[in-house]
Design an enzyme around this catalytic site. Structure first.
Site, PDB file in Angstrom:
ATOM      1  N   SER A  66       0.372  -1.717  -0.151  1.00 26.18           N
ATOM      2  CA  SER A  66       0.533   0.446   0.072  1.00 26.18           C
ATOM      3  C   SER A  66       1.212   1.228   0.075  1.00 26.18           C
ATOM      4  O   SER A  66       1.569   1.170   0.902  1.00 26.18           O
ATOM      5  CB  SER A  66      -0.583  -0.056   1.452  1.00 26.18           C
ATOM      6  OG  SER A  66      -1.576   1.519   1.445  1.00 26.18           O
ATOM      7  N   GLY A  67       0.713   1.728  -0.916  1.00 29.68           N
ATOM      8  CA  GLY A  67       1.261   3.396  -1.116  1.00 29.68           C
ATOM      9  C   GLY A  67       2.453   3.319  -2.168  1.00 29.68           C
ATOM     10  O   GLY A  67       3.206   4.159  -2.195  1.00 29.68           O
ATOM     11  N   THR A 104      -1.434   3.057  -8.028  1.00 30.50           N
ATOM     12  CA  THR A 104      -2.706   3.557  -8.644  1.00 30.50           C
ATOM     13  C   THR A 104      -2.092   4.377  -9.405  1.00 30.50           C
ATOM     14  O   THR A 104      -2.963   4.413 -10.691  1.00 30.50           O
ATOM     15  CB  THR A 104      -3.362   3.964  -7.037  1.00 30.50           C
ATOM     16  OG1 THR A 104      -3.983   3.077  -7.080  1.00 30.50           O
ATOM     17  CG2 THR A 104      -4.631   5.211  -8.092  1.00 30.50           C
ATOM     18  N   ASN A 163      -1.161   5.551   2.720  1.00 24.43           N
ATOM     19  CA  ASN A 163      -1.359   5.896   2.274  1.00 24.43           C
ATOM     20  C   ASN A 163      -2.319   6.861   1.845  1.00 24.43           C
ATOM     21  O   ASN A 163      -3.902   6.800   2.327  1.00 24.43           O
ATOM     22  CB  ASN A 163      -1.669   5.009   0.822  1.00 24.43           C
ATOM     23  CG  ASN A 163      -1.683   5.855  -0.432  1.00 24.43           C
ATOM     24  OD1 ASN A 163      -1.753   7.213  -1.118  1.00 24.43           O
ATOM     25  ND2 ASN A 163      -1.835   4.735  -2.159  1.00 24.43           N
ATOM     26  N   SER A 179      -5.561   5.444  -0.421  1.00 26.62           N
ATOM     27  CA  SER A 179      -5.488   4.417  -0.470  1.00 26.62           C
ATOM     28  C   SER A 179      -6.463   3.843  -1.338  1.00 26.62           C
ATOM     29  O   SER A 179      -7.565   3.966  -0.911  1.00 26.62           O
ATOM     30  CB  SER A 179      -5.349   3.998   0.987  1.00 26.62           C
ATOM     31  OG  SER A 179      -4.372   2.239   0.414  1.00 26.62           O
ATOM     32  N   SER A 180      -6.245   2.443  -2.466  1.00 27.79           N
ATOM     33  CA  SER A 180      -7.025   2.351  -2.645  1.00 27.79           C
ATOM     34  C   SER A 180      -8.417   1.063  -2.184  1.00 27.79           C
ATOM     35  O   SER A 180      -7.345   0.832  -1.416  1.00 27.79           O
ATOM     36  CB  SER A 180      -7.256   1.084  -4.146  1.00 27.79           C
ATOM     37  OG  SER A 180      -5.983   2.112  -4.929  1.00 27.79           O
ATOM     38  N   GLY A 217      -3.124  -2.732  -2.398  1.00 27.61           N
ATOM     39  CA  GLY A 217      -1.457  -3.620  -1.290  1.00 27.61           C
ATOM     40  C   GLY A 217      -1.872  -4.205  -0.272  1.00 27.61           C
ATOM     41  O   GLY A 217      -2.260  -3.679   0.700  1.00 27.61           O
ATOM     42  N   GLU A 243      -0.921  -5.080   2.809  1.00 23.65           N
ATOM     43  CA  GLU A 243      -0.976  -4.040   4.088  1.00 23.65           C
ATOM     44  C   GLU A 243      -1.234  -4.573   5.100  1.00 23.65           C
ATOM     45  O   GLU A 243      -1.530  -5.449   6.025  1.00 23.65           O
ATOM     46  CB  GLU A 243      -1.412  -3.159   4.016  1.00 23.65           C
ATOM     47  CG  GLU A 243      -3.995  -3.662   3.656  1.00 23.65           C
ATOM     48  CD  GLU A 243      -4.594  -2.485   4.026  1.00 23.65           C
ATOM     49  OE1 GLU A 243      -4.646  -1.536   2.982  1.00 23.65           O
ATOM     50  OE2 GLU A 243      -5.425  -2.290   4.386  1.00 23.65           O
TER      51      GLU A 243
HETATM   52  N1  ATP Z   1       5.181   8.059 -10.391  1.00 21.53           N
HETATM   53  C1  ATP Z   1       4.819   9.091  -8.992  1.00 21.53           C
HETATM   54  N2  ATP Z   1       5.266  10.354  -8.669  1.00 21.53           N
HETATM   55  C2  ATP Z   1       4.992  11.028  -7.880  1.00 21.53           C
HETATM   56  N3  ATP Z   1       4.154  10.945  -6.990  1.00 21.53           N
HETATM   57  C3  ATP Z   1       3.952   9.373  -6.740  1.00 21.53           C
HETATM   58  C4  ATP Z   1       4.389   8.462  -8.247  1.00 21.53           C
HETATM   59  N4  ATP Z   1       3.781   7.333  -7.333  1.00 21.53           N
HETATM   60  C5  ATP Z   1       3.341   7.588  -6.233  1.00 21.53           C
HETATM   61  N5  ATP Z   1       3.062   8.398  -5.957  1.00 21.53           N
HETATM   62  C6  ATP Z   1       2.585   9.136  -4.324  1.00 21.53           C
HETATM   63  O1  ATP Z   1       2.615   8.188  -3.428  1.00 21.53           O
HETATM   64  C7  ATP Z   1       1.065   7.698  -2.922  1.00 21.53           C
HETATM   65  C8  ATP Z   1       0.490   6.801  -3.324  1.00 21.53           C
HETATM   66  O2  ATP Z   1       0.767   6.174  -4.369  1.00 21.53           O
HETATM   67  P1  ATP Z   1      -0.464   5.004  -4.833  1.00 21.53           P
HETATM   68  O3  ATP Z   1      -1.809   5.483  -4.339  1.00 21.53           O
HETATM   69  O4  ATP Z   1      -0.956   4.868  -6.333  1.00 21.53           O
HETATM   70  O5  ATP Z   1      -0.486   3.896  -4.141  1.00 21.53           O
HETATM   71  P2  ATP Z   1      -0.926   2.100  -4.432  1.00 21.53           P
HETATM   72  O6  ATP Z   1      -0.157   1.241  -4.290  1.00 21.53           O
HETATM   73  O7  ATP Z   1      -2.340   2.525  -5.390  1.00 21.53           O
HETATM   74  O8  ATP Z   1      -1.463   2.880  -2.876  1.00 21.53           O
HETATM   75  P3  ATP Z   1      -2.538   1.425  -2.302  1.00 21.53           P
HETATM   76  O9  ATP Z   1      -2.310  -0.028  -2.145  1.00 21.53           O
HETATM   77  O10 ATP Z   1      -2.530   1.992  -0.734  1.00 21.53           O
HETATM   78  O11 ATP Z   1      -3.914   1.309  -3.166  1.00 21.53           O
HETATM   79  C9  ATP Z   1       0.199   8.811  -4.491  1.00 21.53           C
HETATM   80  O12 ATP Z   1      -0.767   9.398  -3.779  1.00 21.53           O
HETATM   81  C10 ATP Z   1       1.249   9.732  -4.936  1.00 21.53           C
HETATM   82  O13 ATP Z   1       1.474  10.895  -4.063  1.00 21.53           O
HETATM   83 MG    MG Z   2      -3.638   2.067  -5.338  1.00 16.41          MG
END
Ligand code: ATP
Ligand code: MG
Length: 1009
Positions: A123-124, A128, A173, A176-177, A400, A402
């Site tokens: 997660s994070g 996404t 996050n 977070s999805s 993800g 967690e």
């Molecule tokens: N490539 C990137 N460039 C800039 N910031 C990023 C990037 N990837 C992620 N982030 C930052 O990290 C945060 C978390 O990313 P994201 O929501 O994609 O995580 P996730 O893997 O989908 O987590 P979860 O499993 O909780 O959904 C985003 O809100 C953003 O602020």
């Molecule tokens: Mg996500």
């Protein structure tokens, strides 16, 4: 000449191979495969850190992309960056998520197969974000038509809507999805994104009613309160302050600086308008969202009997209004429960605790089902109604792995899901790959890796797995509790190496596990789950009483979500755990049928901070993501493999021996092909059924060569096709010309025939005219005569007499001689004798008697005088006027009245005194002889061709004024001293008779002329 061309070709191919090698970034290595100490985890982390510090967040392991979340905007997602990666070979540019997207897209286009991109990480870690970048990449770089722009926009804008309803701030996050998402992007045969389909997985409903400290509810609640228009909020009965709502304030972080709810509301509102949501849909949707907030604020009290009551019905009224249900029904359903006895229903009051449970269950059910409705609604707007064949690229962005301080049923499901995806990855990369080398007889030293199937089995195995045990506990009669579930677990899976409880743990581990907890050793680490709430969440029970109220709702969305059929169906619905397990297994089926690409996301630190590289955390992720094993397999393995048939089919055009057909075994064809291409021995291996290519660059060089060759082939195919088209066109034209010619010739021939017919007619007419030229004017000769006349007159132009004195006129043709005669006739008879005008169009004949008809004796007697004319006549005796048939024959010298062989009377022209006729229509003519020649007297004749005979006679006699046209009567000489009289008269019919006076009476019919 030919060999020179071949040399150029080979050089071109090698050049590309070199090019692929030199295009490398300078910081660390772009591809872990190039790492010297590839077995060292430290070297791996070092390389990752080196690059991260330079903001190079992407690194490859072969074709797998490792991405480290930068937690800052890097400016590497611009349109120009997208264009840079478009259509470029994978390893030619620095690693990027765009390269993965482009590679999958190009493979899909060229091989017409389906792909998916699996994005995993905790997660994070940035899953996404990565999936959004990929979607944007397709939206910008794929070809597009005007009509399909809306499909593209909807694909893009489905994200903010789903994120608003399905994402929330967690400790890990801020966005977070809280649901799993698998999205198929559909492409048509031209590679245009034409539609999509989304499958969502298990949304974390418990968040609607409870959030841990520092966490928030789903974004949409805060967005609505912060950004919603005043009227909308007033309509929904909401205040702006989230603190006023119990469901929003438990985590104590309703306001979060990194999140701009007001702006997000604008994005979501705009997205709604693009994704086909009507105002009515939005009213119903936000009615539900608002009613969830109102539900949270319902306060229960306990009465004397320990039953729950709702003293303040303010919220109830709002909910009833927004959901279109009866307030009293709702109030009863929240505080009572229907128990069905055998024949009747009993309504019993609920305790305070159960009422709170019922309320929360209602909030969760309403929100959860509305979310499913939302996904379906988006899907219906993404659907492409054209049923032509499509290829798809699937994007899997799921919650993800967690670990929180307290982990419940949700974390159990989420981590189980990650476990399954890891299993898929292992199956399709590490295990499958090694098994394949073995099968193909390629020399190979097996690489050890951790296969997490054992953990998946622990969770999902039928009858034995944790989910089955939980289900059993849920349906078991008797008092089942979370604790009894834990005991069952200990009993049934207690011996499993990846399972632990406080009781089972040794004295050391005991302290870290609570009484109500169990611990699973996941592939990604240990997670301790608290069993509290497991049974309840797995059951996901919504009291029937409440369901009945919701089924009657006037809110259209709710009516679609709560169907009456569900009430009627008495069968127990599958539990949440089982449903999730089944949906995951169908997801894996979807994925297995497609070609994979992988993105492994790594989280650099736990504080969401940029430029912080937490070695320990990262090492841990590298370990559980199996990146080292993956690298080792990659290093030792081959980047690419293909069945001989397929390889040959694709590249056969590169070698003259295999193009266009190779008739031998495919393996030999491939060998011939790669020898021709100049593959070096270390670049490939030949297996039993497949060729294995070790380095991607070799394959890319081959692809480039194919691209180069394709142009030539295309040109040739085009030329052949064009010539074929040209020929077809030519044949068509030729046939048309032939047809045209045939028609034209036909037309000409018909015309010629017509002309000939016409000519024949004319000639025939001419001949007929000629034959009958001497006959009286009749249809047969009239044109001929006109022609002869015309001709004569035209001829006359050139033969006019030279002087006035010259009387020698051009002699007219026979039939026209009578013209001169006609002139003479006219001079004699015009205006004097009836019947003259009618006679005009009767041509004169040369003679009315052929020489053959004249008796030879007579002929002998007179022929020396040259017979000029003969005509049958009736001669009337001078005395008795007896009529006798005679011939009147005119010679140069005399006129003869002949009866057969006898010349009855010869009248020498010199003795001819005159000729008399009447002025009437009769044919009587009297030839007067001079008194010297009295032996015979005047000849009284009747002639059918009176005008002609008189004219001929006059012309032969060559005396003028010898014709006397008389009126009434005439005298004629019978014998010396004796004269006869002929009386001319008119009457109704022609008659000739001797009257009482001994005169010859000639009666003519008078006709007006
Ligand atoms: N490539 C990137 N460039 C800039 N910031 C990023 C990037 N990837 C992620 N982030 C930052 O990290 C945060 C978390 O990313 P994201 O929501 O994609 O995580 P996730 O893997 O989908 O987590 P979860 O499993 O909780 O959904 C985003 O809100 C953003 O602020
Ligand atoms: Mg996500």
């Amino acid at each position: 000449m030919e060999s020179k061309k071949e040399d150029v070709r080979r050089k071109h191919i090698r050049l590309h191979m070199e090019g692929a090698l030199t295009a490398r970034d300078k910081v660390g290595v772009q591809d872990f495969v190039l790492l010297d100490a590839y077995t060292s985890e430290s070297a791996f982390v070092d390389n990752l850190r080196k690059r991260f510090n330079e903001n190079l967040i992407y690194t490859y392991i072969g074709t797998l992309l490792v991405s480290v979340n930068p937690y800052q905007e890097l400016g590497i997602y611009t349109v120009s960056q997208m264009e840079l990666y478009q259509g470029v070979n994978f390893f030619e540019l620095p690693p990027h998520v765009y390269a993965i997207a482009d590679n999958a897209y190009r493979m899909m286009c060229s091989e017409l197969n389906n792909h998916f991109i699996l994005i995993s990480g905790e997660s994070g870690a940035g899953k996404t974000e990565a999936s959004k970048k990929i979607l944007q990449y397709f939206a910008v770089t794929c070809p597009m038509t005007q009509s399909l722009q809306i499909a593209r926009d909807r694909l893009l804008l489905s994200n903010p809507v789903l994120e608003a309803f399905g994402n929330a701030r967690t400790l890990r996050n801020d966005n977070s999805s809280r649901f799993g998402k698998y999205m198929d992007i559909q492409f048509d045969f031209q590679g245009i994104p034409v539609g999509g389909h989304i499958i969502s997985y298990l949304i974390e409903k418990s968040r609607v009613v409870y959030q841990n400290q520092g966490e928030r509810n789903f974004h949409i609640f805060y967005q609505l309160l912060a950004g919603g228009e005043e009227e909308r909020l007033a309509f929904l009965g909401l205040e702006r302050d989230p603190q006023l709502y119990k469901y929003l304030s438990q985590g104590h972080c309703a306001k979060e600086s990194s999140i701009n709810d007001k702006n997000d509301w604008k994005t979501v509102s705009n997205a709604f308008s693009v994704i086909d949501f009507t105002e009515a849909d939005l009213e119903n949707l936000f009615g539900i969202i608002a009613s969830v907030l109102h539900l949270g604020n319902i306060g229960f009290e306990e009465d004397d009997q320990g039953c729950a009551t709702i003293p303040d019905t303010h919220e109830i009224k709002w909910i009833a209004k927004l959901l279109g249900v009866h307030p009293a029904d709702l109030l009863e359903a929240l505080t009572h429960r229907k128990i069905e006895a055998k024949t009747e229903e009993v309504i019993c009051p609920l305790t305070l605790e159960l009422s709170v449970y019922a309320r929360d269950a209602m909030a969760k059910a309403v929100y959860g089902r509305t979310f499913t409705w939302l996904v379906n609604k988006i899907n219906s707007s993404l659907v492409n109604k054209d049923f032509t064949r499509k290829t798809v690229i699937g994007l899997l962005d799921i919650y993800g792995f967690e670990v929180f301080d307290k982990n419940g049923f949700e974390q159990f499901c989420i981590n189980y899901c990650n476990e399954k995806l890891q299993q898929l990855l292992i199956e399709r990369t590490l295990k499958a790959e090694q098994a394949e080398y073995e099968m193909e007889g390629i020399e190979w030293e097996p690489i050890k890796y951790f296969n997490n199937k054992i953990i998946c089995d622990l969770v999902e195995e039928r009858h034995k797995g944790i989910i089955s045990i939980l289900d059993e506990e849920c349906i078991r009669p008797g008092p089942a509790t979370d604790l009894s579930f834990l005991e069952k677990l200990e009993e049934k899976v207690g011996k499993h190496a990846h399972f632990e409880t406080r009781k089972l743990a040794g004295p050391k581990g005991r302290k870290r596990i609570g009484w109500m907890e169990f611990r699973l050793l996941h592939y990604a680490g240990e997670v301790t789950y608290c069993t509290k709430g497991f049974l309840e969440k797995n059951n996901d029970l919504l009291y029937r009483h409440l369901k009945e109220v919701l089924c009657k709702s006037k809110n259209v969305i709710l009516r679609e979500c709560f169907l009456r059929a569900e009430l009627e169906n008495r069968r127990r619905p599958p539990t949440v755990g089982t449903q999730f397990k089944n949906s995951l297994s169908s997801l894996l089926e979807i994925l297995i049928s497609k070609e994979p690409s992988y993105i492994r996301c790594i989280k650099p630190n736990d504080r969401k901070e940029p430029s912080k590289f937490d070695d320990f955390l990262i090492r841990h992720q590298i370990k559980y993501l199996g990146l080292m094993e993956h690298l080792r397999v990659r290093r030792a393995g081959f980047a690419y493999r293909r069945k001989y048939e397929h390889f040959l089919q694709r590249y056969k055009s590169l070698c003259p021996d295999t193009w266009p057909h190779w008739h031998g075994p495919p393996a030999e064809g491939v060998e011939r092909l790669i020898n021709y291409m100049g593959y070096k021995p270390e670049e490939y291996k030949l297996g039993k059924t497949k060729i294995f290519i070790r380095f991607p660059r070799t394959l890319f060089a081959t692809e480039d060569a194919l691209e180069f060759c394709k142009h030539q082939l295309v040109a040739r195919i085009q030329a052949t096709y064009k010539s074929c088209l040209g020929r077809r066109e030519y044949v068509k034209k030729r046939q048309a010309a032939i047809k045209l010619e045939a028609h034209w010739r036909g037309a000409l021939a018909r015309k010629a025939i017509q002309r000939r017919k016409w000519a024949v007619r004319i000639i025939r007419k001419f001949i007929k005219g000629f034959i009958s030229r001497n006959k009286p004017l009749c249809p047969d000769n009239e044109e001929f005569i006109v022609f002869v006349r015309k001709n004569y007159i035209l001829n006359l132009r050139y033969h006019l007499p030279k002087t006035v004195l010259d009387k020698s006129w051009l002699r007219p043709p026979g039939i026209l001689e009578n013209m001169q005669q006609k002139v003479v006739t006219s001079e004699i008879f015009r205006g004097r004798k009836d019947g003259y005008t009618e006679s005009l169009n009767q041509p004169f004949a040369n003679s009315r008697i052929n020489e053959g008809d004249i008796n030879p004796k007579v002929l002998q007697l007179i022929s020396h005088e040259k017979i000029q004319y003969g005509v049958p006549v009736i001669k009337y005796d001078r005395k008795g006027f007896k009529a006798r048939q005679r011939q009147l024959i005119l010679t140069q010298k005399a006129a003869y009245v002949v009866e057969l062989a006898k010349i009855k009377q010869k009248i020498e022209y010199s003795a001819l005194k005159g000729v008399s006729t009447s002025n009437l229509r009769d044919g009587i003519l009297v030839i007067h002889v001079s008194p010297e020649d009295k032996q015979k007297g005047d000849a009284v004749l009747q002639c059918g061709h009176m005008f002609e005979a008189v004219t001929k006679l006059v012309m032969l006699v060559k005396k003028e004024n010898i014709v006397n046209v008389v009126q009434g009567s005439l005298q004629f000489f019978i014998s010396p001293g004796k004269e006869g009289t002929i009386v001319f008269d008119t009457g109704p019919e022609e008659q000739i008779y001797k009257n009482k006076n001994g005169q010859l009476t000639v009666v003519s019919v008078r006709r007006k002329s």
